[in-house]
Design a protein around this motif. Sequence first.
Motif, PDB file in Angstrom:
ATOM      1  N   GLY A 175      94.260  29.153 -64.056  1.00 55.29           N
ATOM      2  CA  GLY A 175      93.188  29.640 -64.921  1.00 55.29           C
ATOM      3  C   GLY A 175      91.875  29.493 -64.181  1.00 55.29           C
ATOM      4  O   GLY A 175      91.872  29.274 -62.961  1.00 55.29           O
ATOM      5  N   ASP A 176      90.755  29.578 -64.898  1.00 52.77           N
ATOM      6  CA  ASP A 176      89.469  29.431 -64.226  1.00 52.77           C
ATOM      7  C   ASP A 176      89.249  27.989 -63.775  1.00 52.77           C
ATOM      8  O   ASP A 176      88.475  27.719 -62.867  1.00 52.77           O
ATOM      9  CB  ASP A 176      88.337  29.862 -65.166  1.00 52.77           C
ATOM     10  N   THR A 177      89.954  27.068 -64.426  1.00 49.72           N
ATOM     11  CA  THR A 177      89.900  25.671 -63.993  1.00 49.72           C
ATOM     12  C   THR A 177      91.347  25.186 -63.847  1.00 49.72           C
ATOM     13  O   THR A 177      92.269  25.859 -64.286  1.00 49.72           O
ATOM     14  CB  THR A 177      89.197  24.783 -65.044  1.00 49.72           C
ATOM     15  N   GLY A 178      91.506  24.005 -63.229  1.00 46.87           N
ATOM     16  CA  GLY A 178      92.851  23.421 -63.131  1.00 46.87           C
ATOM     17  C   GLY A 178      93.427  23.494 -61.729  1.00 46.87           C
ATOM     18  O   GLY A 178      92.747  23.903 -60.780  1.00 46.87           O
ATOM     19  N   PRO A 179      94.704  23.079 -61.603  1.00 46.25           N
ATOM     20  CA  PRO A 179      95.326  22.993 -60.282  1.00 46.25           C
ATOM     21  C   PRO A 179      95.413  24.366 -59.597  1.00 46.25           C
ATOM     22  O   PRO A 179      95.642  25.376 -60.247  1.00 46.25           O
ATOM     23  CB  PRO A 179      96.744  22.491 -60.585  1.00 46.25           C
ATOM     24  N   CYS A 180      95.220  24.371 -58.295  1.00 47.64           N
ATOM     25  CA  CYS A 180      95.285  25.628 -57.537  1.00 47.64           C
ATOM     26  C   CYS A 180      95.519  25.328 -56.060  1.00 47.64           C
ATOM     27  O   CYS A 180      95.453  24.179 -55.636  1.00 47.64           O
ATOM     28  CB  CYS A 180      94.011  26.443 -57.727  1.00 47.64           C
ATOM     29  N   GLY A 181      95.764  26.381 -55.314  1.00 51.10           N
ATOM     30  CA  GLY A 181      95.962  26.179 -53.884  1.00 51.10           C
ATOM     31  C   GLY A 181      96.421  27.460 -53.217  1.00 51.10           C
ATOM     32  O   GLY A 181      96.744  28.446 -53.893  1.00 51.10           O
ATOM     33  N   PRO A 182      96.446  27.451 -51.876  1.00 53.71           N
ATOM     34  CA  PRO A 182      96.935  28.620 -51.150  1.00 53.71           C
ATOM     35  C   PRO A 182      98.429  28.796 -51.417  1.00 53.71           C
ATOM     36  O   PRO A 182      99.112  27.831 -51.754  1.00 53.71           O
ATOM     37  CB  PRO A 182      96.687  28.255 -49.685  1.00 53.71           C
ATOM     38  N   CYS A 183      98.922  30.017 -51.255  1.00 52.29           N
ATOM     39  CA  CYS A 183     100.345  30.197 -51.514  1.00 52.29           C
ATOM     40  C   CYS A 183     100.985  31.112 -50.486  1.00 52.29           C
ATOM     41  O   CYS A 183     100.310  31.732 -49.658  1.00 52.29           O
ATOM     42  CB  CYS A 183     100.569  30.725 -52.925  1.00 52.29           C
ATOM     43  N   SER A 184     102.293  31.147 -50.538  1.00 48.66           N
ATOM     44  CA  SER A 184     103.083  32.003 -49.667  1.00 48.66           C
ATOM     45  C   SER A 184     104.076  32.699 -50.575  1.00 48.66           C
ATOM     46  O   SER A 184     104.730  32.054 -51.392  1.00 48.66           O
ATOM     47  CB  SER A 184     103.791  31.130 -48.630  1.00 48.66           C
ATOM     48  N   GLU A 185     104.153  34.029 -50.453  1.00 45.99           N
ATOM     49  CA  GLU A 185     105.004  34.756 -51.399  1.00 45.99           C
ATOM     50  C   GLU A 185     106.116  35.513 -50.685  1.00 45.99           C
ATOM     51  O   GLU A 185     105.937  36.009 -49.574  1.00 45.99           O
ATOM     52  CB  GLU A 185     104.161  35.726 -52.228  1.00 45.99           C
ATOM     53  N   ILE A 186     107.244  35.624 -51.373  1.00 47.14           N
ATOM     54  CA  ILE A 186     108.384  36.343 -50.820  1.00 47.14           C
ATOM     55  C   ILE A 186     108.533  37.671 -51.561  1.00 47.14           C
ATOM     56  O   ILE A 186     108.496  37.700 -52.797  1.00 47.14           O
ATOM     57  CB  ILE A 186     109.668  35.502 -50.949  1.00 47.14           C
ATOM     58  N   PHE A 187     108.655  38.743 -50.805  1.00 48.50           N
ATOM     59  CA  PHE A 187     108.789  40.093 -51.370  1.00 48.50           C
ATOM     60  C   PHE A 187     110.153  40.666 -51.029  1.00 48.50           C
ATOM     61  O   PHE A 187     110.704  40.387 -49.963  1.00 48.50           O
ATOM     62  CB  PHE A 187     107.711  41.021 -50.780  1.00 48.50           C
ATOM     63  N   TYR A 188     110.657  41.491 -51.923  1.00 45.13           N
ATOM     64  CA  TYR A 188     111.925  42.171 -51.681  1.00 45.13           C
ATOM     65  C   TYR A 188     111.664  43.664 -51.551  1.00 45.13           C
ATOM     66  O   TYR A 188     110.976  44.253 -52.383  1.00 45.13           O
ATOM     67  CB  TYR A 188     112.884  41.910 -52.851  1.00 45.13           C
ATOM     68  N   ASP A 189     112.218  44.271 -50.517  1.00 48.33           N
ATOM     69  CA  ASP A 189     112.030  45.706 -50.289  1.00 48.33           C
ATOM     70  C   ASP A 189     113.138  46.480 -51.006  1.00 48.33           C
ATOM     71  O   ASP A 189     114.299  46.417 -50.617  1.00 48.33           O
ATOM     72  CB  ASP A 189     112.072  45.981 -48.778  1.00 48.33           C
ATOM     73  N   HIS A 190     112.743  47.215 -52.045  1.00 46.07           N
ATOM     74  CA  HIS A 190     113.726  47.999 -52.807  1.00 46.07           C
ATOM     75  C   HIS A 190     114.196  49.245 -52.052  1.00 46.07           C
ATOM     76  O   HIS A 190     115.083  49.951 -52.523  1.00 46.07           O
ATOM     77  CB  HIS A 190     113.122  48.450 -54.137  1.00 46.07           C
ATOM     78  N   GLY A 191     113.552  49.545 -50.935  1.00 48.81           N
ATOM     79  CA  GLY A 191     113.991  50.713 -50.169  1.00 48.81           C
ATOM     80  C   GLY A 191     113.055  51.890 -50.334  1.00 48.81           C
ATOM     81  O   GLY A 191     112.280  51.949 -51.291  1.00 48.81           O
ATOM     82  N   GLU A 192     113.155  52.818 -49.395  1.00 47.66           N
ATOM     83  CA  GLU A 192     112.109  53.847 -49.344  1.00 47.66           C
ATOM     84  C   GLU A 192     112.142  54.857 -50.468  1.00 47.66           C
ATOM     85  O   GLU A 192     111.204  55.619 -50.649  1.00 47.66           O
ATOM     86  CB  GLU A 192     112.088  54.536 -47.982  1.00 47.66           C
ATOM     87  N   GLN A 193     113.222  54.848 -51.262  1.00 44.98           N
ATOM     88  CA  GLN A 193     113.233  55.778 -52.398  1.00 44.98           C
ATOM     89  C   GLN A 193     112.265  55.332 -53.497  1.00 44.98           C
ATOM     90  O   GLN A 193     111.985  56.080 -54.423  1.00 44.98           O
ATOM     91  CB  GLN A 193     114.654  55.970 -52.951  1.00 44.98           C
TER      92      GLN A 193
END
Length: 489
Positions: A175-193
């Motif tokens: 939220g606007d206050t509270g715990p926070c930090g940098p992150c690393s995200e994992i994405f899945y490629d559904h394919g070019e269609q």
Amino acid sequence: KPINSTQIRQCFLDYFSQHLVHHLSPSSPLIPAQDPTLLFTNAGMNPFKDIFLGLEKADFTRATSSQKCLRAGGKHNDLDNVGYTARHHTFFEMLGNFSFGDYFKKEAIRFAWDFLTSETWLNLPQERLWVTVYADDDQAYQIWQQEIGLAPERIIRIGDNKGARYASDNFWAMGDTGPCGPCSEIFYDHGEQVWGGLPGTPEEDGDRYMEIWNIVFMQYNRTSEGELQPLPKPSIDTGMGLERLCAVVQGVTDNYDTDLFVPLRQAAAALLSDTPETLLQDAKARPSLNVLADHIRAVSFLLAEGVRPSADGRGYVLRRIIRRACRHGHKLGAQGTFLHALVPALIQVMGSAYPELVTEADNIQAAIRAEEEQFAKTLSQGMRLLEEALQAPNEQTPPCLAGELIFKLYDTYGFPVDLTADMARERGWQIDEAGFEAAMEQQKARARAASHFSVDYTKLIRSDQPSEFCGYQQLQISAQITGLFQGDQ
Ligand code: ATP
Ligand code: MG
Ligand code: MG
Ligand code: MG
């Protein structure tokens, strides 16, 4: 090996609770117990907020859960995305693992990768996975590249991507206050269609590269002054949407084609059409069926926790969701009430994981029905008015719906602004939100004036003036009102 959503949820919880000895926490309610900064629980970490902040002590340093979340209001709001993307819901379940000063980046990344790709667990094809790291986070970059062995072109650095609509913002905050930090995200490629460019590019708001898992390196507490204070201990918070994971595991490119939603879409089609199969195949009907499948979940879970439709706060969010669903049902030809009749289908899908749906079933249905009946009285009239406006010529490009009309729909016909905006958007129109606000303000000023009026009026009545002065009194009163208006502006 296609597995259903119940098994996928269980598989995740087993991996962390049994294999990696995390404390298994049940889902907390959607209505946060004691957090005035939060409208609804919007992430798996919410119930652990005070442990991250060091304000509360737990007898475990690792936990895992599948948490009910609602993103329809507050900092994280996806209501407007529902019906438009294949991956957003208002209500969803967030699978998570947490470390309170226990393990940090290296282990968190290793665990996530292992769960997704190892043969004993989900065994997903590695070549479909991409990751992002926070722009300056060389440490996370190194872990992905050296320890996991990911090719550098599949590791994308992203900063605080402010402004972009679905932008990957690799600095997570609850939220606007509270715990926070940098992150690393994992994405899945559904394919070019599937449309949608790489994360971090201007096309990133498509569905092709779908974010599945966010690993947050909890390191700070943001204070109400905006200052970042270090947390007592660096911690880990991760979140992965069950619905997105189900899409990936079940080999479909749209969350609404998983076993969590198909029965709901089918039930909606059966209620709304004599030829449900045709409706289910109709591409134009799809967004509305998805909206219904989504909204019945959000609405039922809120009602199960005792929230009731009302004119403000949480109750108004609930009302907005119900009315938005009614509008989409109406669009598909619904006559009278129908939404409440989706509850049994929802119980079929979710009732065993969430028994509150079963025990509250009657109350949930009755409350939805009552709200549907109330809205039914004004829905068609309001729709006619809106249709007329959307067919009339408009000077602006793109055409824009006037604030006064939006206000009239809101005030007289009970159309929440997002409902009107949703309809306008379907036709490529914009809405004059500032004009709406102005009309709303004027209404408030009138109401304030009217409340003064009644007080003064009573006084005047009591003042025993002879009836001959009646006309004079009225004159005086309107003078007072005019004065009040001027005073307000
Ligand atoms: P997106 O960028 O796709 O909107 P997010 O970055 O806002 O997702 P996070 O706040 O990082 O999402 O939440 C962690 C995870 O929860 C996401 O990676 C995703 O799997 C899931 N998630 C987030 N929002 C939704 C939603 N509205 N519906 C379904 N799943 C969601
Ligand atoms: Mg989001
Ligand atoms: Mg994101
Ligand atoms: Mg994210």
